[in-house]
Design a protein around this motif. Sequence first.
Motif, PDB file in Angstrom:
ATOM      1  N   UNK A  82       0.856  -1.190   0.000  1.00 20.46           N
ATOM      2  CA  UNK A  82       0.000   0.000   0.000  1.00 20.46           C
ATOM      3  C   UNK A  82       0.890   1.237   0.000  1.00 20.46           C
ATOM      4  N   UNK A  83       1.441   1.545  -1.167  1.00 18.57           N
ATOM      5  CA  UNK A  83       2.370   2.667  -1.276  1.00 18.57           C
ATOM      6  C   UNK A  83       1.722   3.995  -0.930  1.00 18.57           C
ATOM      7  N   UNK A  84       0.377   4.016  -0.939  1.00 15.87           N
ATOM      8  CA  UNK A  84      -0.359   5.244  -0.637  1.00 15.87           C
ATOM      9  C   UNK A  84      -0.304   5.620   0.835  1.00 15.87           C
ATOM     10  N   UNK A  85       0.068   4.688   1.705  1.00 19.45           N
ATOM     11  CA  UNK A  85       0.022   4.938   3.144  1.00 19.45           C
ATOM     12  C   UNK A  85       1.040   5.991   3.567  1.00 19.45           C
ATOM     13  N   UNK A  86       0.729   6.692   4.648  1.00 21.71           N
ATOM     14  CA  UNK A  86       1.648   7.681   5.204  1.00 21.71           C
ATOM     15  C   UNK A  86       2.722   7.045   6.066  1.00 21.71           C
ATOM     16  N   UNK A  87       2.411   5.878   6.603  1.00 21.34           N
ATOM     17  CA  UNK A  87       3.325   5.261   7.563  1.00 21.34           C
ATOM     18  C   UNK A  87       3.125   3.753   7.566  1.00 21.34           C
ATOM     19  N   UNK A  88       4.224   3.022   7.705  1.00 28.68           N
ATOM     20  CA  UNK A  88       4.185   1.572   7.856  1.00 28.68           C
ATOM     21  C   UNK A  88       4.639   1.238   9.267  1.00 28.68           C
ATOM     22  N   UNK A  89       3.800   0.527   9.999  1.00 29.84           N
ATOM     23  CA  UNK A  89       4.097   0.251  11.399  1.00 29.84           C
ATOM     24  C   UNK A  89       4.733  -1.126  11.536  1.00 29.84           C
ATOM     25  N   UNK A  90       5.799  -1.195  12.327  1.00 27.58           N
ATOM     26  CA  UNK A  90       6.559  -2.422  12.529  1.00 27.58           C
ATOM     27  C   UNK A  90       6.092  -3.164  13.784  1.00 27.58           C
ATOM     28  N   UNK A  91       6.397  -4.445  13.833  1.00 26.87           N
ATOM     29  CA  UNK A  91       6.131  -5.240  15.027  1.00 26.87           C
ATOM     30  C   UNK A  91       6.792  -4.585  16.233  1.00 26.87           C
ATOM     31  N   UNK A  92       6.024  -4.382  17.301  1.00 28.35           N
ATOM     32  CA  UNK A  92       6.545  -3.778  18.515  1.00 28.35           C
ATOM     33  C   UNK A  92       6.548  -2.262  18.515  1.00 28.35           C
ATOM     34  N   UNK A  93       6.279  -1.663  17.355  1.00 29.48           N
ATOM     35  CA  UNK A  93       6.238  -0.208  17.276  1.00 29.48           C
ATOM     36  C   UNK A  93       4.981   0.309  17.967  1.00 29.48           C
ATOM     37  N   UNK A  94       5.044   1.560  18.418  1.00 29.61           N
ATOM     38  CA  UNK A  94       3.960   2.114  19.218  1.00 29.61           C
ATOM     39  C   UNK A  94       3.427   3.402  18.609  1.00 29.61           C
ATOM     40  N   UNK A  95       2.148   3.614  18.837  1.00 30.04           N
ATOM     41  CA  UNK A  95       1.500   4.878  18.507  1.00 30.04           C
ATOM     42  C   UNK A  95       0.991   5.460  19.812  1.00 30.04           C
ATOM     43  N   UNK A  96       1.409   6.668  20.135  1.00 26.58           N
ATOM     44  CA  UNK A  96       0.982   7.332  21.364  1.00 26.58           C
ATOM     45  C   UNK A  96       0.078   8.493  21.005  1.00 26.58           C
ATOM     46  N   UNK A  97      -1.069   8.559  21.655  1.00 23.43           N
ATOM     47  CA  UNK A  97      -2.040   9.622  21.390  1.00 23.43           C
ATOM     48  C   UNK A  97      -2.613  10.060  22.734  1.00 23.43           C
ATOM     49  N   UNK A  98      -1.948  11.033  23.348  1.00 25.77           N
ATOM     50  CA  UNK A  98      -2.344  11.409  24.701  1.00 25.77           C
ATOM     51  C   UNK A  98      -2.161  10.240  25.653  1.00 25.77           C
TER      52      UNK A  98
END
Length: 232
Positions: free
Chosen positions: A85-101
């Motif tokens: 999906x080359x259209x994506x803004x970001x590719x998330x890896x195993x163990x990677x984190x997204x923090x939102x507040x």
Amino acid sequence: MLFRQLFDEATWTYTYLIADPETNEAILVDPVAEQVERDLRILQELGLTLRYCLETHIHADHITGSGKLREITGCQSIVPANAKAACADRFIQDGEQVQMGSVHIEAIATLGHTDSHMAYLINGTHVLTGDSLFIRGCGRTDFQSGDSGAMFDSVTERLFTLPDDTLVYPGHDYKGETVSTIGEEKQWNPRFAGHNRDSFIDLMSNLKLPNPKKIMEAVPANERCGKVAVSA
């Protein structure tokens, strides 16, 4: 944490809305194209700003709403590492984190249904399992580079090792179930309870399921973040 489970009846798909009540920032997991207006309405009603659309995998049964939502809200599209999906803004890896507040999201590689599938552990208490683990079932492994052995390993080694009281929220349900726990699935899921790796592979190879109705349309569209190709 604000947590909502939303449903698309046509494809039996669950979309998850997660938000931080302090910052009013939100993320949608596995949005469906036909439900974009619903999702936008809920975001507006709750006073939320959509920061991310997050996919568990490249879907074969529905077209993602992430592209439309990105156009309208300016959110980022996040897909698993190695997804086409080359259209994506970001590719998330195993163990990677997204923090939102106060919301903490950890990616857990759960290959098998496809070769680029992630589950997401939310604040250590809720796990969004996508098509890897269903309530008393699991996703199929007979297309999109599926691998039954990888599925068994992913579920038993990556998901069943979470605490038993972890809440399980699947990507689909076909019987009206909404939530389970890791402990329940370890004990009662007929795809895994009483099976070893070899017997699971044999079970999955004999399901003989029909292809999803939208597979020819959905997979290429989802590789373009939900954009359907226009015929000449």
